[in-house]
Design a protein around this motif. Structure first.
Motif, short mmCIF file in Angstrom:
data_model
loop_
_atom_site.label_atom_id
_atom_site.label_comp_id
_atom_site.label_asym_id
_atom_site.label_seq_id
_atom_site.Cartn_x
_atom_site.Cartn_y
_atom_site.Cartn_z
N ASP A 187 11.57 6.11 -10.92
CA ASP A 187 10.27 6.10 -9.73
C ASP A 187 10.67 5.84 -8.49
O ASP A 187 10.12 5.99 -7.43
CB ASP A 187 9.08 5.06 -10.11
N TYR A 188 11.77 5.18 -8.15
CA TYR A 188 12.03 4.74 -7.25
C TYR A 188 12.91 5.94 -6.18
O TYR A 188 13.25 5.68 -4.73
CB TYR A 188 13.37 3.61 -7.13
N GLN A 189 12.80 6.77 -6.93
CA GLN A 189 13.24 8.35 -6.05
C GLN A 189 12.14 9.08 -5.56
O GLN A 189 12.09 10.03 -4.78
CB GLN A 189 13.95 9.20 -7.08
N ARG A 190 10.89 8.43 -5.64
CA ARG A 190 9.56 9.02 -5.28
C ARG A 190 9.70 8.97 -3.72
O ARG A 190 10.26 7.72 -3.35
CB ARG A 190 8.27 8.47 -5.72
N THR A 240 1.38 7.18 -6.69
CA THR A 240 0.28 7.94 -7.13
C THR A 240 -0.04 9.22 -6.19
O THR A 240 -1.06 9.88 -6.79
CB THR A 240 -0.98 6.84 -6.93
N GLU A 241 0.55 9.44 -5.18
CA GLU A 241 0.39 10.64 -4.48
C GLU A 241 1.75 11.29 -4.55
O GLU A 241 2.78 10.94 -4.27
CB GLU A 241 -0.19 10.29 -3.08
N ILE A 296 0.83 -1.18 0.02
CA ILE A 296 -0.02 0.02 0.18
C ILE A 296 0.67 1.15 -0.05
O ILE A 296 0.47 2.14 -0.56
CB ILE A 296 -0.86 -0.10 1.42
N ARG A 297 1.98 1.14 0.83
CA ARG A 297 2.99 2.23 0.89
C ARG A 297 3.48 2.75 -0.46
O ARG A 297 3.58 3.83 -0.90
CB ARG A 297 3.86 2.22 1.91
N PHE A 298 4.03 1.53 -1.17
CA PHE A 298 4.51 1.58 -2.34
C PHE A 298 3.42 2.55 -3.53
O PHE A 298 3.98 3.32 -4.32
CB PHE A 298 4.95 0.41 -3.03
#
Length: 181
Positions: A134-137, A84-85, A77-79
């Motif tokens: 994306d992994y830097q989000r 998405t936020e 859920i955190r991923f």
């Protein structure tokens, strides 16, 4: 083993300085392998062995097995939230309280292994769609009071699975060594 070694049999997670596609692939493969490793490590455990703690004052092996899908559901859920936020504040949960619920203390571990298996299939499928950027989000973990990247979270959850697998394996190895003596 001293208490610290019993708590952290593979050591603490340390985020490597270099995070690249190779590291991503390694961690995703570790996450993908975990359910089968847990199933194998617990396949022949008796009820007595499942109810044994991996360290003084620690959870039983049964609670450890039930903890894994609890924790990794939250990770999934955190991923998704972080992807998405914009820098969401995630919701922590009281893992120690979850481990004290009746099904975590006494339930059949096969239901949690099945859940972990399905969850990791979905998680790995999702992780393989992410680009390196994306992994830097980031997300904010209020209990830690800081922003964490998805790169850090990927490594932390790959470590987390191996950490608890080691609890099971070291406990059973200790039992085997005691039985041989």
């Amino acid at each position: 083993m001293d208490l610290e070694q019993l708590k952290y049999p593979i050591g603490l997670f340390i985020m490597p300085e270099v995070f690249d596609k190779y590291q991503t692939d390694v961690w995703i493969a570790e996450i993908e392998a975990l359910p089968a490793q847990i199933k194998l490590a617990t396949a022949h455990l008796s009820e007595e062995e499942l109810n044994q703690s991996y360290r003084p004052g620690g959870w039983t092996l049964r609670q450890v097995v039930h903890h894994l899908p609890d924790s990794h559901m939250n990770a999934y859920i955190r991923f998704k939230q972080a992807l998405t936020e914009d820098v969401p504040i995630i919701r922590p949960y009281y893992e120690e309280r979850w481990a004290e619920t009746e099904e975590a203390k006494n339930g059949d571990i096969n239901m949690s292994i099945a859940l972990l298996t399905a969850l990791h299939q979905r998680l790995v499928s999702f992780l393989k769609t992410l680009k390196l950027d994306d992994y830097q989000r980031k997300y904010i973990h209020p209990a830690q009071g800081k922003e964490l990247s998805l790169a850090n979270m990927l490594g932390m959850y790959a470590w987390h699975g191996k950490h608890h697998l080691a609890h099971i394996e070291h406990t059973m190895k200790g039992n085997l060594n005691t039985a041989i003596q």
